[in-house]
Design a protein around this motif. Sequence first.
Motif, PDB file in Angstrom:
ATOM      1  N   HIS A   1       0.891  -1.157   0.000  1.00  0.00           N
ATOM      2  CA  HIS A   1       0.000   0.000   0.000  1.00  0.00           C
ATOM      3  C   HIS A   1       0.925   1.200   0.000  1.00  0.00           C
ATOM      4  O   HIS A   1       1.472   1.569   1.052  1.00  0.00           O
ATOM      5  CB  HIS A   1      -0.936  -0.016   1.212  1.00  0.00           C
ATOM      6  N   LEU A   2       1.121   1.764  -1.179  1.00  0.00           N
ATOM      7  CA  LEU A   2       2.179   2.743  -1.404  1.00  0.00           C
ATOM      8  C   LEU A   2       1.606   4.093  -1.802  1.00  0.00           C
ATOM      9  O   LEU A   2       0.767   4.180  -2.703  1.00  0.00           O
ATOM     10  CB  LEU A   2       3.111   2.222  -2.514  1.00  0.00           C
ATOM     11  N   VAL A   3       2.084   5.132  -1.126  1.00  0.00           N
ATOM     12  CA  VAL A   3       1.802   6.506  -1.513  1.00  0.00           C
ATOM     13  C   VAL A   3       3.125   7.082  -2.001  1.00  0.00           C
ATOM     14  O   VAL A   3       4.125   7.057  -1.280  1.00  0.00           O
ATOM     15  CB  VAL A   3       1.268   7.347  -0.339  1.00  0.00           C
ATOM     16  N   ILE A   4       3.133   7.566  -3.233  1.00  0.00           N
ATOM     17  CA  ILE A   4       4.328   8.211  -3.757  1.00  0.00           C
ATOM     18  C   ILE A   4       4.073   9.714  -3.722  1.00  0.00           C
ATOM     19  O   ILE A   4       3.194  10.223  -4.427  1.00  0.00           O
ATOM     20  CB  ILE A   4       4.667   7.728  -5.181  1.00  0.00           C
ATOM     21  N   ASP A   5       4.824  10.397  -2.865  1.00  0.00           N
ATOM     22  CA  ASP A   5       4.689  11.841  -2.678  1.00  0.00           C
ATOM     23  C   ASP A   5       5.506  12.541  -3.759  1.00  0.00           C
ATOM     24  O   ASP A   5       6.733  12.546  -3.728  1.00  0.00           O
ATOM     25  CB  ASP A   5       5.184  12.228  -1.284  1.00  0.00           C
ATOM     26  N   LEU A   6       4.799  13.136  -4.731  1.00  0.00           N
ATOM     27  CA  LEU A   6       5.454  13.819  -5.849  1.00  0.00           C
ATOM     28  C   LEU A   6       5.294  15.338  -5.748  1.00  0.00           C
ATOM     29  O   LEU A   6       5.449  16.046  -6.739  1.00  0.00           O
ATOM     30  CB  LEU A   6       4.885  13.301  -7.183  1.00  0.00           C
ATOM     31  N   THR A   7       5.006  15.818  -4.552  1.00  0.00           N
ATOM     32  CA  THR A   7       4.786  17.243  -4.335  1.00  0.00           C
ATOM     33  C   THR A   7       5.956  18.089  -4.833  1.00  0.00           C
ATOM     34  O   THR A   7       5.753  19.163  -5.396  1.00  0.00           O
ATOM     35  CB  THR A   7       4.545  17.521  -2.833  1.00  0.00           C
ATOM     36  N   GLU A   8       7.170  17.610  -4.639  1.00  0.00           N
ATOM     37  CA  GLU A   8       8.359  18.371  -5.019  1.00  0.00           C
ATOM     38  C   GLU A   8       9.001  17.864  -6.315  1.00  0.00           C
ATOM     39  O   GLU A   8      10.132  18.211  -6.625  1.00  0.00           O
ATOM     40  CB  GLU A   8       9.393  18.339  -3.885  1.00  0.00           C
ATOM     41  N   LEU A   9       8.266  17.052  -7.073  1.00  0.00           N
ATOM     42  CA  LEU A   9       8.778  16.583  -8.363  1.00  0.00           C
ATOM     43  C   LEU A   9       8.515  17.659  -9.401  1.00  0.00           C
ATOM     44  O   LEU A   9       7.383  18.085  -9.598  1.00  0.00           O
ATOM     45  CB  LEU A   9       8.079  15.278  -8.776  1.00  0.00           C
ATOM     46  N   ARG A  10       9.579  18.112 -10.078  1.00  0.00           N
ATOM     47  CA  ARG A  10       9.441  19.165 -11.084  1.00  0.00           C
ATOM     48  C   ARG A  10       9.111  18.616 -12.454  1.00  0.00           C
ATOM     49  O   ARG A  10       8.340  19.207 -13.204  1.00  0.00           O
ATOM     50  CB  ARG A  10      10.714  20.005 -11.141  1.00  0.00           C
ATOM     51  N   SER A  11       9.726  17.480 -12.811  1.00  0.00           N
ATOM     52  CA  SER A  11       9.471  16.896 -14.125  1.00  0.00           C
ATOM     53  C   SER A  11       9.773  15.410 -14.097  1.00  0.00           C
ATOM     54  O   SER A  11      10.496  14.919 -13.228  1.00  0.00           O
ATOM     55  CB  SER A  11      10.331  17.585 -15.203  1.00  0.00           C
ATOM     56  N   CYS A  12       9.207  14.711 -15.082  1.00  0.00           N
ATOM     57  CA  CYS A  12       9.345  13.262 -15.140  1.00  0.00           C
ATOM     58  C   CYS A  12       9.306  12.858 -16.610  1.00  0.00           C
ATOM     59  O   CYS A  12       8.289  13.059 -17.281  1.00  0.00           O
ATOM     60  CB  CYS A  12       8.206  12.616 -14.365  1.00  0.00           C
ATOM     61  N   ASP A  13      10.409  12.308 -17.119  1.00  0.00           N
ATOM     62  CA  ASP A  13      10.429  11.899 -18.520  1.00  0.00           C
ATOM     63  C   ASP A  13       9.871  10.488 -18.686  1.00  0.00           C
ATOM     64  O   ASP A  13       9.354   9.889 -17.744  1.00  0.00           O
ATOM     65  CB  ASP A  13      11.833  12.050 -19.112  1.00  0.00           C
ATOM     66  N   ASP A  14       9.985   9.951 -19.895  1.00  0.00           N
ATOM     67  CA  ASP A  14       9.439   8.617 -20.199  1.00  0.00           C
ATOM     68  C   ASP A  14      10.012   7.534 -19.298  1.00  0.00           C
ATOM     69  O   ASP A  14       9.312   6.588 -18.942  1.00  0.00           O
ATOM     70  CB  ASP A  14       9.730   8.239 -21.659  1.00  0.00           C
ATOM     71  N   HIS A  15      11.280   7.656 -18.932  1.00  0.00           N
ATOM     72  CA  HIS A  15      11.915   6.652 -18.076  1.00  0.00           C
ATOM     73  C   HIS A  15      11.317   6.661 -16.671  1.00  0.00           C
ATOM     74  O   HIS A  15      11.075   5.620 -16.073  1.00  0.00           O
ATOM     75  CB  HIS A  15      13.424   6.874 -18.028  1.00  0.00           C
ATOM     76  N   GLY A  16      11.066   7.854 -16.151  1.00  0.00           N
ATOM     77  CA  GLY A  16      10.432   7.966 -14.844  1.00  0.00           C
ATOM     78  C   GLY A  16       9.011   7.439 -14.872  1.00  0.00           C
ATOM     79  O   GLY A  16       8.571   6.746 -13.944  1.00  0.00           O
ATOM     80  N   LEU A  17       8.291   7.756 -15.951  1.00  0.00           N
ATOM     81  CA  LEU A  17       6.930   7.238 -16.082  1.00  0.00           C
ATOM     82  C   LEU A  17       6.940   5.715 -16.164  1.00  0.00           C
ATOM     83  O   LEU A  17       6.093   5.048 -15.573  1.00  0.00           O
ATOM     84  CB  LEU A  17       6.247   7.843 -17.313  1.00  0.00           C
ATOM     85  N   ALA A  18       7.911   5.157 -16.865  1.00  0.00           N
ATOM     86  CA  ALA A  18       8.016   3.689 -16.952  1.00  0.00           C
ATOM     87  C   ALA A  18       8.256   3.078 -15.570  1.00  0.00           C
ATOM     88  O   ALA A  18       7.710   2.016 -15.258  1.00  0.00           O
ATOM     89  CB  ALA A  18       9.129   3.297 -17.921  1.00  0.00           C
ATOM     90  N   ALA A  19       9.052   3.734 -14.736  1.00  0.00           N
ATOM     91  CA  ALA A  19       9.293   3.230 -13.379  1.00  0.00           C
ATOM     92  C   ALA A  19       8.001   3.243 -12.568  1.00  0.00           C
ATOM     93  O   ALA A  19       7.697   2.285 -11.849  1.00  0.00           O
ATOM     94  CB  ALA A  19      10.370   4.061 -12.680  1.00  0.00           C
ATOM     95  N   LEU A  20       7.209   4.305 -12.699  1.00  0.00           N
ATOM     96  CA  LEU A  20       5.936   4.391 -11.988  1.00  0.00           C
ATOM     97  C   LEU A  20       4.950   3.345 -12.508  1.00  0.00           C
ATOM     98  O   LEU A  20       4.227   2.726 -11.730  1.00  0.00           O
ATOM     99  CB  LEU A  20       5.339   5.794 -12.115  1.00  0.00           C
ATOM    100  N   ILE A  21       4.931   3.136 -13.814  1.00  0.00           N
ATOM    101  CA  ILE A  21       4.053   2.121 -14.406  1.00  0.00           C
ATOM    102  C   ILE A  21       4.430   0.738 -13.885  1.00  0.00           C
ATOM    103  O   ILE A  21       3.562  -0.060 -13.519  1.00  0.00           O
ATOM    104  CB  ILE A  21       4.128   2.159 -15.948  1.00  0.00           C
ATOM    105  N   GLY A  22       5.724   0.441 -13.835  1.00  0.00           N
ATOM    106  CA  GLY A  22       6.180  -0.854 -13.331  1.00  0.00           C
ATOM    107  C   GLY A  22       5.788  -1.074 -11.883  1.00  0.00           C
ATOM    108  O   GLY A  22       5.335  -2.164 -11.506  1.00  0.00           O
TER     109      GLY A  22
END
Length: 146
Positions: free
Chosen positions: A72-93
Amino acid sequence: MTTGVPGSLVGESVQRPPWSLSMSDRLDVTVSEFVIIGYAVVLRVEGDITAANCATVQRGLIHALALQQPPHLVIDLTELRSCDDHGLAALIGADKYVRETGGRMILAGVNDPVRREMRRQGLAGMFVFRDSVGQAVVELKMGDPA
């Protein structure tokens, strides 16, 4: 760390693991320590996720997902400025793993530029979004469907 967690959820229900994780990449991404708030593991990601530093985020996700089963995971992205395709792939995985193991994952505090990139990639409907970590933790605690 400010998580926006309501006072009734803090206090006795907040636990810090016996180890602390703070991974910082020289290429402007930080994955902060985990805080277990009752029913949820909270992972904070700050900065910019790119192909050059995505491995740091992947390591943080792997550690967070290993802390409880089902996750049961909450990913706090409040301070994330940008996310490219590689970051999105990590979140998808991570999201795929969580769903396959009967858990839930919520992205908290996602800013407009990151949401726009997710929509551009056709991923906006894949993730559950909440405005704050507190809202996400309450939802996981209550067991509300996504």
